[in-house]
Design a protein around this motif. Structure first.
Motif, PDB file in Angstrom:
ATOM      1  N   ILE A   1       0.847  -1.201   0.000  1.00  0.00           N
ATOM      2  CA  ILE A   1       0.000   0.000   0.000  1.00  0.00           C
ATOM      3  C   ILE A   1       0.878   1.246   0.000  1.00  0.00           C
ATOM      4  O   ILE A   1       0.679   2.163  -0.814  1.00  0.00           O
ATOM      5  CB  ILE A   1      -0.972  -0.009   1.199  1.00  0.00           C
ATOM      6  CG1 ILE A   1      -2.026  -1.109   1.016  1.00  0.00           C
ATOM      7  CG2 ILE A   1      -1.654   1.348   1.354  1.00  0.00           C
ATOM      8  CD1 ILE A   1      -2.857  -1.393   2.261  1.00  0.00           C
ATOM      9  N   GLY A   2       1.862   1.284   0.885  1.00  0.00           N
ATOM     10  CA  GLY A   2       2.741   2.446   0.982  1.00  0.00           C
ATOM     11  C   GLY A   2       3.563   2.671  -0.270  1.00  0.00           C
ATOM     12  O   GLY A   2       3.597   3.780  -0.827  1.00  0.00           O
ATOM     13  N   THR A   3       4.226   1.623  -0.741  1.00  0.00           N
ATOM     14  CA  THR A   3       5.092   1.736  -1.917  1.00  0.00           C
ATOM     15  C   THR A   3       4.305   2.122  -3.162  1.00  0.00           C
ATOM     16  O   THR A   3       4.689   3.032  -3.903  1.00  0.00           O
ATOM     17  CB  THR A   3       5.833   0.400  -2.172  1.00  0.00           C
ATOM     18  OG1 THR A   3       6.587   0.066  -1.012  1.00  0.00           O
ATOM     19  CG2 THR A   3       6.740   0.490  -3.381  1.00  0.00           C
ATOM     20  N   ASN A   4       3.182   1.434  -3.384  1.00  0.00           N
ATOM     21  CA  ASN A   4       2.402   1.711  -4.590  1.00  0.00           C
ATOM     22  C   ASN A   4       1.700   3.061  -4.533  1.00  0.00           C
ATOM     23  O   ASN A   4       1.492   3.697  -5.562  1.00  0.00           O
ATOM     24  CB  ASN A   4       1.406   0.578  -4.852  1.00  0.00           C
ATOM     25  CG  ASN A   4       2.099  -0.663  -5.375  1.00  0.00           C
ATOM     26  OD1 ASN A   4       2.484  -0.719  -6.527  1.00  0.00           O
ATOM     27  ND2 ASN A   4       2.294  -1.653  -4.513  1.00  0.00           N
ATOM     28  N   ALA A   5       1.350   3.519  -3.333  1.00  0.00           N
ATOM     29  CA  ALA A   5       0.751   4.852  -3.199  1.00  0.00           C
ATOM     30  C   ALA A   5       1.773   5.927  -3.580  1.00  0.00           C
ATOM     31  O   ALA A   5       1.436   6.895  -4.270  1.00  0.00           O
ATOM     32  CB  ALA A   5       0.253   5.075  -1.778  1.00  0.00           C
ATOM     33  N   VAL A   6       3.018   5.746  -3.163  1.00  0.00           N
ATOM     34  CA  VAL A   6       4.075   6.699  -3.515  1.00  0.00           C
ATOM     35  C   VAL A   6       4.334   6.658  -5.027  1.00  0.00           C
ATOM     36  O   VAL A   6       4.410   7.699  -5.695  1.00  0.00           O
ATOM     37  CB  VAL A   6       5.382   6.399  -2.736  1.00  0.00           C
ATOM     38  CG1 VAL A   6       6.547   7.195  -3.280  1.00  0.00           C
ATOM     39  CG2 VAL A   6       5.188   6.676  -1.247  1.00  0.00           C
ATOM     40  N   LEU A   7       4.439   5.447  -5.588  1.00  0.00           N
ATOM     41  CA  LEU A   7       4.721   5.311  -7.019  1.00  0.00           C
ATOM     42  C   LEU A   7       3.564   5.806  -7.885  1.00  0.00           C
ATOM     43  O   LEU A   7       3.771   6.258  -9.011  1.00  0.00           O
ATOM     44  CB  LEU A   7       5.033   3.846  -7.352  1.00  0.00           C
ATOM     45  CG  LEU A   7       6.332   3.296  -6.752  1.00  0.00           C
ATOM     46  CD1 LEU A   7       6.434   1.797  -6.966  1.00  0.00           C
ATOM     47  CD2 LEU A   7       7.540   4.011  -7.343  1.00  0.00           C
TER      48      LEU A   7
ATOM     49  N   GLU B   1      -0.354   2.168 -17.928  1.00  0.00           N
ATOM     50  CA  GLU B   1      -0.295   0.760 -17.496  1.00  0.00           C
ATOM     51  C   GLU B   1       0.275   0.649 -16.080  1.00  0.00           C
ATOM     52  O   GLU B   1      -0.251  -0.065 -15.235  1.00  0.00           O
ATOM     53  CB  GLU B   1       0.566  -0.051 -18.471  1.00  0.00           C
ATOM     54  CG  GLU B   1       0.739  -1.506 -18.047  1.00  0.00           C
ATOM     55  CD  GLU B   1       1.805  -2.217 -18.855  1.00  0.00           C
ATOM     56  OE1 GLU B   1       2.601  -2.955 -18.240  1.00  0.00           O
ATOM     57  OE2 GLU B   1       1.854  -2.034 -20.092  1.00  0.00           O
ATOM     58  N   GLN B   2       1.363   1.382 -15.823  1.00  0.00           N
ATOM     59  CA  GLN B   2       1.972   1.367 -14.488  1.00  0.00           C
ATOM     60  C   GLN B   2       1.005   1.911 -13.446  1.00  0.00           C
ATOM     61  O   GLN B   2       0.921   1.390 -12.339  1.00  0.00           O
ATOM     62  CB  GLN B   2       3.264   2.182 -14.478  1.00  0.00           C
ATOM     63  CG  GLN B   2       4.465   1.477 -15.077  1.00  0.00           C
ATOM     64  CD  GLN B   2       4.844   0.230 -14.309  1.00  0.00           C
ATOM     65  OE1 GLN B   2       4.577  -0.877 -14.763  1.00  0.00           O
ATOM     66  NE2 GLN B   2       5.444   0.390 -13.154  1.00  0.00           N
ATOM     67  N   ALA B   3       0.257   2.960 -13.793  1.00  0.00           N
ATOM     68  CA  ALA B   3      -0.709   3.531 -12.856  1.00  0.00           C
ATOM     69  C   ALA B   3      -1.768   2.502 -12.486  1.00  0.00           C
ATOM     70  O   ALA B   3      -2.134   2.360 -11.308  1.00  0.00           O
ATOM     71  CB  ALA B   3      -1.363   4.778 -13.460  1.00  0.00           C
ATOM     72  N   HIS B   4      -2.246   1.758 -13.470  1.00  0.00           N
ATOM     73  CA  HIS B   4      -3.246   0.711 -13.196  1.00  0.00           C
ATOM     74  C   HIS B   4      -2.637  -0.412 -12.342  1.00  0.00           C
ATOM     75  O   HIS B   4      -3.296  -0.952 -11.453  1.00  0.00           O
ATOM     76  CB  HIS B   4      -3.816   0.150 -14.498  1.00  0.00           C
ATOM     77  CG  HIS B   4      -4.687   1.119 -15.241  1.00  0.00           C
ATOM     78  ND1 HIS B   4      -5.832   1.660 -14.700  1.00  0.00           N
ATOM     79  CD2 HIS B   4      -4.566   1.656 -16.482  1.00  0.00           C
ATOM     80  CE1 HIS B   4      -6.400   2.472 -15.571  1.00  0.00           C
ATOM     81  NE2 HIS B   4      -5.638   2.496 -16.660  1.00  0.00           N
ATOM     82  N   PHE B   5      -1.396  -0.743 -12.618  1.00  0.00           N
ATOM     83  CA  PHE B   5      -0.684  -1.760 -11.835  1.00  0.00           C
ATOM     84  C   PHE B   5      -0.586  -1.324 -10.373  1.00  0.00           C
ATOM     85  O   PHE B   5      -0.918  -2.091  -9.465  1.00  0.00           O
ATOM     86  CB  PHE B   5       0.703  -1.983 -12.442  1.00  0.00           C
ATOM     87  CG  PHE B   5       1.600  -2.894 -11.654  1.00  0.00           C
ATOM     88  CD1 PHE B   5       1.380  -4.264 -11.616  1.00  0.00           C
ATOM     89  CD2 PHE B   5       2.687  -2.370 -10.948  1.00  0.00           C
ATOM     90  CE1 PHE B   5       2.218  -5.101 -10.887  1.00  0.00           C
ATOM     91  CE2 PHE B   5       3.530  -3.206 -10.234  1.00  0.00           C
ATOM     92  CZ  PHE B   5       3.294  -4.569 -10.198  1.00  0.00           C
ATOM     93  N   TYR B   6      -0.140  -0.095 -10.133  1.00  0.00           N
ATOM     94  CA  TYR B   6      -0.006   0.409  -8.760  1.00  0.00           C
ATOM     95  C   TYR B   6      -1.367   0.462  -8.063  1.00  0.00           C
ATOM     96  O   TYR B   6      -1.495   0.087  -6.901  1.00  0.00           O
ATOM     97  CB  TYR B   6       0.612   1.809  -8.750  1.00  0.00           C
ATOM     98  CG  TYR B   6       2.006   1.902  -9.341  1.00  0.00           C
ATOM     99  CD1 TYR B   6       2.924   0.857  -9.212  1.00  0.00           C
ATOM    100  CD2 TYR B   6       2.406   3.036 -10.028  1.00  0.00           C
ATOM    101  CE1 TYR B   6       4.191   0.954  -9.752  1.00  0.00           C
ATOM    102  CE2 TYR B   6       3.679   3.141 -10.573  1.00  0.00           C
ATOM    103  CZ  TYR B   6       4.563   2.096 -10.430  1.00  0.00           C
ATOM    104  OH  TYR B   6       5.826   2.188 -10.964  1.00  0.00           O
TER     105      TYR B   6
END
Length: 198
Positions: A51-57, A65-70
């Motif tokens: 949650i933390g890592t993907n929220a930052v990314l 595509e990366q936004a949907h992945f995160y």
């Protein structure tokens, strides 16, 4: 006089039962709950880290595509956290000495069945992720979302599959201890007894 011997025999039987339950069953439940607690800490840590890592990314994705992945990783791990917290709470508040033989056997087998069912679902998640990635090849207008979500399903399903297999293996390794405890209890048509081996 016979009544006194009967009372003494009953007192000894209850004392042995309390001793057997206190030593074998309580130790087994302590270990089983510790395994569950460790598993829930691992799952919760994975969820919080994701949650933390993907929220930052997600603040600066390199592509749609990366936004949907995160985003899918965050959604997925909110659910993981929602499962880890009650599981951890149960492991922390349950008194191992309060569980009788029937409850112990029931909880042990129930957890094993849940982990096997989850492992099957994990395979379905991974398969679904690969299918989404394949579907993306024929749907250019949804390529980003299908590929991003598909990659997330493969990653999260892969982690959960490994997690469930390891937790099931550790739990199963405790099965021999439970069998030894069960071997000491004999139930007959008119009696219940304990066997002690020295």
């Amino acid at each position: 006089m016979k009544r006194q011997y009967l009372m003494l025999a009953l007192l000894i039987l209850f004392a042995f039962d309390a001793y057997a339950q206190g030593v074998g069953l309580t130790e087994f439940n302590t270990e089983r709950l510790h395994v569950n607690k460790t598993g829930m800490i691992v799952l919760g840590s994975w969820a919080l880290g994701n949650i933390g890592t993907n929220a930052v990314l997600l603040n600066n994705p390199s592509s749609k595509e990366q936004a949907h992945f995160y985003r899918m990783n965050i959604f997925w791990n909110v659910v993981n956290l929602g499962l880890a917290i009650p599981g951890l709470r149960h492991s922390l508040i349950t008194d191992p000495a309060s569980l009788d033989m029937a409850s112990t056997v029931s909880e042990y087998h129930k957890m094993g069945k849940i982990l096997l069912l989850n492992a099957g679902l994990d395979v379905a998640y991974i398969t679904g992720g690969f299918l989404m990635k394949e579907m993306a090849k024929t749907r250019p207008n949804k390529e980003d979302i299908l590929t991003g979500y598909g990659r997330s399903l493969i990653l999260q399903g892969g982690f959960l599959l490994a997690f469930d297999i390891v937790l099931y293996s550790v739990l199963s390794s405790k099965g021999g201890d439970l069998e030894k405890i069960l071997e000491t209890v004999h139930v007959g048509a008119n009696s219940i007894g304990l066997t002690f081996r020295f």
